[in-house]
Design an enzyme around this catalytic site. Structure first.
Site, mmCIF file in Angstrom:
data_model
loop_
_atom_site.group_PDB
_atom_site.id
_atom_site.type_symbol
_atom_site.label_atom_id
_atom_site.label_comp_id
_atom_site.label_asym_id
_atom_site.label_seq_id
_atom_site.Cartn_x
_atom_site.Cartn_y
_atom_site.Cartn_z
ATOM 1 C CG ASP A 1 46.779 35.938 45.602
ATOM 2 O OD1 ASP A 1 46.525 36.018 44.505
ATOM 3 O OD2 ASP A 1 47.753 35.283 46.217
ATOM 4 C CG HIS A 2 45.153 39.090 40.720
ATOM 5 N ND1 HIS A 2 46.456 39.484 41.226
ATOM 6 C CD2 HIS A 2 45.382 38.725 39.623
ATOM 7 C CE1 HIS A 2 47.482 39.272 40.224
ATOM 8 N NE2 HIS A 2 46.673 38.800 39.354
ATOM 9 C CD GLU B 1 54.715 38.064 35.387
ATOM 10 O OE1 GLU B 1 53.850 38.964 35.451
ATOM 11 O OE2 GLU B 1 55.538 38.022 36.138
ATOM 12 C CG HIS C 1 49.967 35.649 42.754
ATOM 13 N ND1 HIS C 1 49.077 36.243 43.391
ATOM 14 C CD2 HIS C 1 50.723 36.422 42.121
ATOM 15 C CE1 HIS C 1 49.077 37.391 43.221
ATOM 16 N NE2 HIS C 1 50.015 37.720 42.268
#
Length: 381
Positions: free
Chosen positions: A70-71, A109, A133
């Site tokens: 999970d970046h 976003e 996230h």
């Protein structure tokens, strides 16, 4: 193959089982060196598929070999959250229901589905962002101190947080779907105008959610999660709002001017944090304003590693701290499965707005979400 190896699976979930079985059938799941498997999201589409995926991988690979990536967990601000809390008694001693009024986590976003409508309509914001996230960020904010700074000790505490969350009801969730509007002054079409989206789609492009933790530390402190596409700006932040002083020392005249202290951790676009607190404006009049104490990673350290740089280095070094364990994945899916089974209707919001207006109704005793530009704070519950 001799030596050490990493297999990186950035493939559709439907291909995972056959690829993993193939690696095992030719003896590539083990060897004279270490073997590690990196798995990109999505880890399943729901609880049942996540369990099946984990079981399929475990037939070939041990959990100690698996790195579910999970970046967001590779961002410096996220990593620093543990240091910020557990190395600074100033904050950890106040990190509880006695001092904190509420916690907000926002992942916004500007972009829409951008040519991914066919995939996105089968996924939606709850699966795409909330389940992974935002949930990971929430567990790091809410977790208890681990017994040590090892991967399993930290992940044990994150799982405890997930298991402490009370069942989520429909009135705790607002689904939204962006319509036509404007972002940064440019007109953009609505989600349903995309030719790959069915005209009757109820897929949410935004989710606003209230969570309640049944724990000694957090009882009575609401956690708000908010994410969406075609929001006014790209922003990921955690805002921790502290309680107001119990007594209006400066009189009722100034009470409305006082703002609760807020700790804001920004993950993107600029990693760092701000601590907002009240000060007196110089002069004879008693005027009080809220100002931020500011820290920026760029300003302090120059270029910082990208999230994937950090995570890939951890894979090579064998450090699983910033990766998601199987029981974490399944606990998160279990939490949100009732909403997936019986989703609310997606309410329309214009592109360029912060989701449906009904999302603000979840903010008990609140006027609006905390935003750094407007310095908007809410009164204490």
């Amino acid at each position: 193959l001799p030596g050490n190896r990493v297999f990186y699976l950035a493939i559709p979930p439907t291909a995972f089982e056959s690829v993993v079985d193939g690696l095992g059938s030719v003896g590539l799941s083990s060897g004279p060196g270490w073997t590690r498997l990196v798995v990109e999201k999505p880890i399943g589409h729901d609880l049942a598929s996540a369990q099946a995926l984990n079981n399929g991988i475990h037939r070939v690979f041990d959990e100690s070999q698996i790195y579910r990536i999970d970046h967001y967990l590779g961002k410096e601000t996220v990593q620093n959250l543990l240091v910020f809390r557990f190395a600074n008694h100033l904050f950890e001693s106040t990190w509880n229901r006695d001092r904190i009024a509420l916690v907000e986590i926002t992942v916004a976003e500007e972009l829409g589905v951008e040519g991914r409508a066919g995939y996105y309509d089968q996924t939606g914001a709850l699966r795409d962002m909330i389940q992974n996230h935002l949930t990971q960020l929430m567990t790091l904010v809410a977790m208890e101190p681990p017994v040590d700074f090892s991967a399993d000790a930290i992940r044990d505490e994150k799982v405890k947080v997930l298991r402490s969350i009370e069942p989520i009801h429909r009135n705790d969730v607002v689904f939204g779907q962006y319509g036509p509007g404007a972002v940064e002054g440019e007109s953009v079409p609505g989600y349903l105008e995309d030719p790959d989206v069915p005209a009757d789609s109820n897929t949410p492009t935004s989710v606003i959610m209230r969570l309640r933790l049944n724990s000694w530390r957090w009882q009575g402190v609401p956690f708000y999660l908010r994410t969406g596409k075609r929001f006014p700006e790209r922003l990921t932040q955690i805002a921790v709002t502290y309680r107001e002083p119990p007594v209006a020392l400066f009189g009722l005249k100034h009470r409305n001017l006082l703002k609760p202290d807020v700790l804001r951790l920004e993950l993107q676009p600029n990693e760092g944090f701000e601590l907002y607190f009240d000060v007196k404006v110089p002069g004879s009049e008693l005027e009080i304003v809220s100002i931020p104490f500011h820290f920026s990673y760029d300003e302090a350290f120059g270029r910082i590693p990208e999230a994937y740089e950090t995570l890939l280095a951890d894979v090579v070094e064998g450090d699983q701290t910033l990766f998601v364990r199987a029981d974490e994945v399944e606990a998160a899916w279990s939490l949100y499965q009732p909403i997936l089974d019986d989703p609310p209707r997606s309410l329309s919001y214009a592109a360029g707005e912060w989701g449906p207006d009904e999302g603000n109704d979840l903010l008990a005793h609140a006027q609006s979400w905390f935003m750094p530009d407007s310095r908007v704070h809410r009164p204490h519950p």
